[in-house]
Design an enzyme around this catalytic site. Structure first.
Site, PDB file in Angstrom:
ATOM      1  N   THR A 160       1.568  19.028   6.774  1.00 45.62           N
ATOM      2  CA  THR A 160       0.617  17.977   6.435  1.00 45.62           C
ATOM      3  C   THR A 160      -0.098  18.319   5.140  1.00 45.62           C
ATOM      4  O   THR A 160       0.272  19.266   4.450  1.00 45.62           O
ATOM      5  CB  THR A 160      -0.328  17.726   7.660  1.00 45.62           C
ATOM      6  OG1 THR A 160      -1.128  16.590   7.381  1.00 45.62           O
ATOM      7  CG2 THR A 160      -1.195  18.911   7.993  1.00 45.62           C
ATOM      8  N   LYS A 164       3.040  18.441   1.692  1.00 48.37           N
ATOM      9  CA  LYS A 164       4.248  17.668   1.986  1.00 48.37           C
ATOM     10  C   LYS A 164       5.252  17.637   0.825  1.00 48.37           C
ATOM     11  O   LYS A 164       6.445  17.465   1.042  1.00 48.37           O
ATOM     12  CB  LYS A 164       3.887  16.221   2.361  1.00 48.37           C
ATOM     13  CG  LYS A 164       3.243  16.091   3.738  1.00 48.37           C
ATOM     14  CD  LYS A 164       3.045  14.621   4.092  1.00 48.37           C
ATOM     15  CE  LYS A 164       2.273  14.463   5.376  1.00 48.37           C
ATOM     16  NZ  LYS A 164       2.176  13.073   5.818  1.00 48.37           N
ATOM     17  N   ASN A 185       7.597  16.051   6.056  1.00 42.20           N
ATOM     18  CA  ASN A 185       6.505  16.308   6.998  1.00 42.20           C
ATOM     19  C   ASN A 185       6.979  17.061   8.239  1.00 42.20           C
ATOM     20  O   ASN A 185       6.199  17.342   9.132  1.00 42.20           O
ATOM     21  CB  ASN A 185       5.787  15.006   7.409  1.00 42.20           C
ATOM     22  CG  ASN A 185       6.568  14.243   8.456  1.00 42.20           C
ATOM     23  OD1 ASN A 185       7.791  14.292   8.472  1.00 42.20           O
ATOM     24  ND2 ASN A 185       5.873  13.570   9.331  1.00 42.20           N
ATOM     25  N   ASP A 200       7.364  10.233   9.013  1.00 38.05           N
ATOM     26  CA  ASP A 200       6.316   9.208   8.840  1.00 38.05           C
ATOM     27  C   ASP A 200       6.955   7.822   8.736  1.00 38.05           C
ATOM     28  O   ASP A 200       6.455   6.842   9.285  1.00 38.05           O
ATOM     29  CB  ASP A 200       5.496   9.469   7.570  1.00 38.05           C
ATOM     30  CG  ASP A 200       4.583  10.674   7.735  1.00 38.05           C
ATOM     31  OD1 ASP A 200       4.164  10.951   8.872  1.00 38.05           O
ATOM     32  OD2 ASP A 200       4.287  11.337   6.715  1.00 38.05           O
ATOM     33  N   GLY A 223      -1.751  -0.472  -0.648  1.00 34.84           N
ATOM     34  CA  GLY A 223      -1.814   0.935  -1.046  1.00 34.84           C
ATOM     35  C   GLY A 223      -0.506   1.377  -1.661  1.00 34.84           C
ATOM     36  O   GLY A 223       0.546   0.733  -1.459  1.00 34.84           O
ATOM     37  N   ALA A 224      -0.579   2.460  -2.432  1.00 38.38           N
ATOM     38  CA  ALA A 224       0.627   2.934  -3.121  1.00 38.38           C
ATOM     39  C   ALA A 224       0.661   4.462  -3.173  1.00 38.38           C
ATOM     40  O   ALA A 224       1.226   5.048  -4.095  1.00 38.38           O
ATOM     41  CB  ALA A 224       0.671   2.351  -4.535  1.00 38.38           C
ATOM     42  N   ALA A 227       1.639   7.758   1.830  1.00 42.89           N
ATOM     43  CA  ALA A 227       1.930   7.063   3.091  1.00 42.89           C
ATOM     44  C   ALA A 227       2.658   5.756   2.808  1.00 42.89           C
ATOM     45  O   ALA A 227       3.646   5.413   3.477  1.00 42.89           O
ATOM     46  CB  ALA A 227       0.639   6.800   3.858  1.00 42.89           C
ATOM     47  N   TYR A 310      -6.289   5.722  12.141  1.00 44.06           N
ATOM     48  CA  TYR A 310      -6.445   5.753  13.596  1.00 44.06           C
ATOM     49  C   TYR A 310      -7.791   6.318  14.039  1.00 44.06           C
ATOM     50  O   TYR A 310      -8.020   6.581  15.217  1.00 44.06           O
ATOM     51  CB  TYR A 310      -5.288   6.487  14.289  1.00 44.06           C
ATOM     52  CG  TYR A 310      -5.062   7.908  13.855  1.00 44.06           C
ATOM     53  CD1 TYR A 310      -4.043   8.208  12.969  1.00 44.06           C
ATOM     54  CD2 TYR A 310      -5.835   8.942  14.350  1.00 44.06           C
ATOM     55  CE1 TYR A 310      -3.802   9.508  12.579  1.00 44.06           C
ATOM     56  CE2 TYR A 310      -5.607  10.251  13.963  1.00 44.06           C
ATOM     57  CZ  TYR A 310      -4.590  10.523  13.081  1.00 44.06           C
ATOM     58  OH  TYR A 310      -4.356  11.825  12.697  1.00 44.06           O
ATOM     59  N   GLY A 331      -2.810   2.481  14.311  1.00 42.44           N
ATOM     60  CA  GLY A 331      -2.391   3.709  13.621  1.00 42.44           C
ATOM     61  C   GLY A 331      -1.971   4.798  14.597  1.00 42.44           C
ATOM     62  O   GLY A 331      -1.072   5.596  14.299  1.00 42.44           O
TER      63      GLY A 331
HETATM   64  P1  ATR Z   1      -1.903   8.929   1.142  1.00 41.02           P
HETATM   65  O1  ATR Z   1      -1.024  10.054   0.743  1.00 41.02           O
HETATM   66  O2  ATR Z   1      -2.560   9.126   2.480  1.00 41.02           O
HETATM   67  O3  ATR Z   1      -1.222   7.606   1.049  1.00 41.02           O
HETATM   68  P2  ATR Z   1      -3.193   8.743  -1.420  1.00 41.02           P
HETATM   69  O4  ATR Z   1      -1.926   9.212  -2.049  1.00 41.02           O
HETATM   70  O5  ATR Z   1      -4.470   9.322  -1.870  1.00 41.02           O
HETATM   71  O6  ATR Z   1      -3.143   8.959   0.148  1.00 41.02           O
HETATM   72  O7  ATR Z   1      -3.229   7.132  -1.556  1.00 41.02           O
HETATM   73  C1  ATR Z   1      -4.287   6.387  -1.143  1.00 41.02           C
HETATM   74  C2  ATR Z   1      -4.022   4.917  -1.469  1.00 41.02           C
HETATM   75  O8  ATR Z   1      -5.122   4.191  -0.963  1.00 41.02           O
HETATM   76  C3  ATR Z   1      -3.939   4.618  -2.952  1.00 41.02           C
HETATM   77  O9  ATR Z   1      -3.011   3.606  -3.164  1.00 41.02           O
HETATM   78  C4  ATR Z   1      -5.348   4.133  -3.292  1.00 41.02           C
HETATM   79  O10 ATR Z   1      -5.410   3.196  -4.339  1.00 41.02           O
HETATM   80  P3  ATR Z   1      -5.420   3.674  -5.875  1.00 41.02           P
HETATM   81  O11 ATR Z   1      -3.982   3.907  -6.245  1.00 41.02           O
HETATM   82  O12 ATR Z   1      -6.021   2.543  -6.603  1.00 41.02           O
HETATM   83  O13 ATR Z   1      -6.247   4.922  -5.931  1.00 41.02           O
HETATM   84  C5  ATR Z   1      -5.722   3.425  -2.009  1.00 41.02           C
HETATM   85  N1  ATR Z   1      -7.166   3.396  -1.835  1.00 41.02           N
HETATM   86  C6  ATR Z   1      -7.982   4.419  -1.532  1.00 41.02           C
HETATM   87  N2  ATR Z   1      -9.261   4.000  -1.445  1.00 41.02           N
HETATM   88  C7  ATR Z   1      -9.241   2.666  -1.706  1.00 41.02           C
HETATM   89  C8  ATR Z   1     -10.237   1.647  -1.768  1.00 41.02           C
HETATM   90  N3  ATR Z   1     -11.531   1.934  -1.541  1.00 41.02           N
HETATM   91  N4  ATR Z   1      -9.849   0.387  -2.043  1.00 41.02           N
HETATM   92  C9  ATR Z   1      -8.562   0.091  -2.270  1.00 41.02           C
HETATM   93  N5  ATR Z   1      -7.564   1.011  -2.229  1.00 41.02           N
HETATM   94  C10 ATR Z   1      -7.895   2.282  -1.957  1.00 41.02           C
END
Ligand code: ATR
Length: 372
Positions: A160, A164, A185, A200, A223-224, A227, A310, A331
């Protein structure tokens, strides 16, 4: 006179000693029954802590108490007795690494103290009779942890945050899907050869497939990050059509490019034309439980809405979706199904999914501040 006093005090103390002996015997009897219950719980996969029963028990004793014992003292004494019974029961319900135990499994991460994987996998091992033990290790250097895995013959590991990606350079083989995703993972030790997987993506797809088809469905991913990337590959493998919605344009476009998917900046969504919506951002996670990544005006009752957050189990997004009549996927389900894939990879057996979910929900509830 003073001799009489001494005699009577002595006699009274003898009485107290005799009563203490009886109390001790009774407490030991109580603990031995609790251990029997622990064995039964191990069979059925029931959680050790049963807060509702304990509260009812104290309440019943308070009602029964007609003697000199004050209510507060009663609560204290029985709290301690219950705690002792629970400790004995927990020791019985949890697997231990005995001399004939062969299989040790771990999670490597940092932070890792609140990982739900140990309780989930240990419960699955106990339930299926698999002779394994799963432990959490806080690891800052993943290369040393993997070297330790080889030396100690550890059979499998969950990987984790934040390891990863880096773990991929430390193992011998990587499954094609994990390579596409660019993150591992799960590591399986196959007679000294360490192979990496990504469960995942399977976890998200399996949780969704319990409620909906994915093939040919329009899937909106919010999100991007890592995950979103794993889930996106999983959805595409199932034949879903993905659109990425992200706050930052560059990251969103980059992931959409990798997935051959469409992209729309999160702030520019006017309408949401999708069958399945998946939140992969951390928005809504405790303590910001009222936050939601998307306005509820964009949801429609025909949608299946999944949140990978979750904690809390029912996020604001899921509450909004449920209120509107959408099908929801929690989740916790994704977490459990990714764990179920790990269990299958490690043991070759089908995972007891419902038992694992019960264990995870029990651990989440146990962590919450209790009333009474
Ligand atoms: P993980 O590996 O868990 O997916 P991460 O790589 O940090 O975590 O990605 C978090 C995602 O959540 C990103 O896409 C982030 O958007 P940005 O690319 O703009 O940073 C998104 N995210 C986190 N906080 C956010 C918020 N308050 N509003 C909208 N998107 C958010």
């Amino acid at each position: 006179m003073s001799i009489n006093h001494k005699t009577s005090i002595g006699a009274l103390r003898d009485e107290i000693d005799a009563i203490d002996k009886q109390i001790l015997e009774l407490i030991n009897q109580r603990i031995s029954i609790a251990i029997e219950i622990g064995k039964a719980k191990k069979q059925t996969g029931t959680q050790v802590v049963d807060n509702a029963r304990e509260l009812a028990l104290i309440k019943r004793l308070l009602a029964l108490n007609k003697g000199l014992l004050k209510n507060n003292a009663l609560r204290r004494i029985f709290h301690d007795i219950i705690t002792a019974s629970r400790e004995a029961q927990r020791a019985e319900a949890m697997p231990s690494l005995g001399p004939d135990s062969q299989a040790l499994f771990c999670v490597f991460g940092d932070p890792v103290a609140h990982s739900l994987s140990p309780v989930m996998h240990n419960r699955a091992f106990a339930y299926t009779g698999y002779n394994g033990l799963y432990m959490a290790f806080k690891v800052s250097d993943i290369s040393q942890a993997i070297a330790g895995m080889r030396v100690l013959g550890i059979k499998g590991a969950s990987i984790t945050m934040p390891h990863k990606i880096n773990v991929m350079g430390q193992i011998d083989e990587i499954d094609a899907m994990a390579r596409d995703i660019g993150a591992v993972n799960t590591v399986v030790n196959q007679n000294g050869v360490l192979k990496g997987y990504n469960t995942d993506c399977h976890g998200a797809s399996a949780a969704l497939l319990k409620k909906t088809e994915i093939a040919n469905r329009n899937v909106a991913i919010l999100g991007a990050g890592g995950a979103a990337r794993a889930i996106g590959f999983g959805i595409i493998a199932e034949g879903g059509k993905v659109t990425i919605f992200n706050r930052s344009k560059d990251k969103g476009e980059a992931l959409a490019g990798v997935l051959n998917a469409s992209f729309c900046p999160l702030a520019e969504i006017k309408t949401l034309d999708c069958d399945i919506l998946i939140n992969t951002t951390s928005v809504g996670m405790s303590p910001h439980v009222q936050a939601t990544p998307i306005s509820k005006k964009l949801l429609a009752p025909e949608m299946v809405v999944m949140d990978i957050v979750y904690n809390p189990i029912q996020t604001q997004l899921l509450k909004d979706a449920k209120m509107l009549g959408c099908t929801i996927v929690q989740g916790v389900d994704m977490f459990v199904y990714q764990g179920a894939s790990q269990f299958k990879l490690w043991t070759g057996k089908n995972a007891p999914v419902e038992i694992m979910k019960k264990a995870v929900l029990g651990a989440i509830n146990e962590d919450k501040p209790k009333c009474g």
